[in-house]
Scaffold this active site. Sequence first.
Site, PDB file in Angstrom:
ATOM      1  N   GLY A  35       0.811  -1.218   0.000  1.00 40.64           N
ATOM      2  CA  GLY A  35       0.000   0.000   0.000  1.00 40.64           C
ATOM      3  C   GLY A  35       0.840   1.261   0.000  1.00 40.64           C
ATOM      4  O   GLY A  35       0.574   2.213  -0.737  1.00 40.64           O
ATOM      5  N   CYS A  36       1.868   1.272   0.824  1.00 42.56           N
ATOM      6  CA  CYS A  36       2.726   2.451   0.937  1.00 42.56           C
ATOM      7  C   CYS A  36       3.495   2.703  -0.353  1.00 42.56           C
ATOM      8  O   CYS A  36       3.719   3.843  -0.754  1.00 42.56           O
ATOM      9  CB  CYS A  36       3.674   2.304   2.125  1.00 42.56           C
ATOM     10  SG  CYS A  36       2.793   2.191   3.695  1.00 42.56           S
TER      11      CYS A  36
END
Length: 150
Positions: A43-44
């Site tokens: 996600g990051c």
Amino acid sequence: MLEIGTKAPEFTLPDQNGELHSLRDYLGRKVVLYFYPRDNTPGCTKQACSFGELYPQFTEKGAVVLGVSKDSVQSHKKFEEKYGLPFTLLSDPELQCIQAYDVWKEKKNYGKVSMGVVRTSYLIDESGVIEKAFGKVKAAENPQQMLETL
């Protein structure tokens, strides 16, 4: 999450090159300040790469993008180099900025409770006041959301 219309908390943190950055350095410019849990997680990485792709549009609008996590300066440097990120990543292992912006929260992951960074973005105006705040943002959508907010 901090209130819209309040003065953004001041901070001084090292970037991926070890250089110190303070919020006051950016007075006169809009600041997109986004908090994320960890370098090199799916996600990051999506969020950072999207901010990277849209970065020219942020700069055209006179804004600076600052990503903050509790990862080390060295971790940020590797993350920046691996994905060619064109913006500043700030290292906050002591959680001073993370706690000041109220993004250090209890999280549940697969039934396990732990403390961590809740993915949050702030738009700070030219005078250092919080203009917009988005909590629990979706990593892939947040950069476009912030660009549209500008």
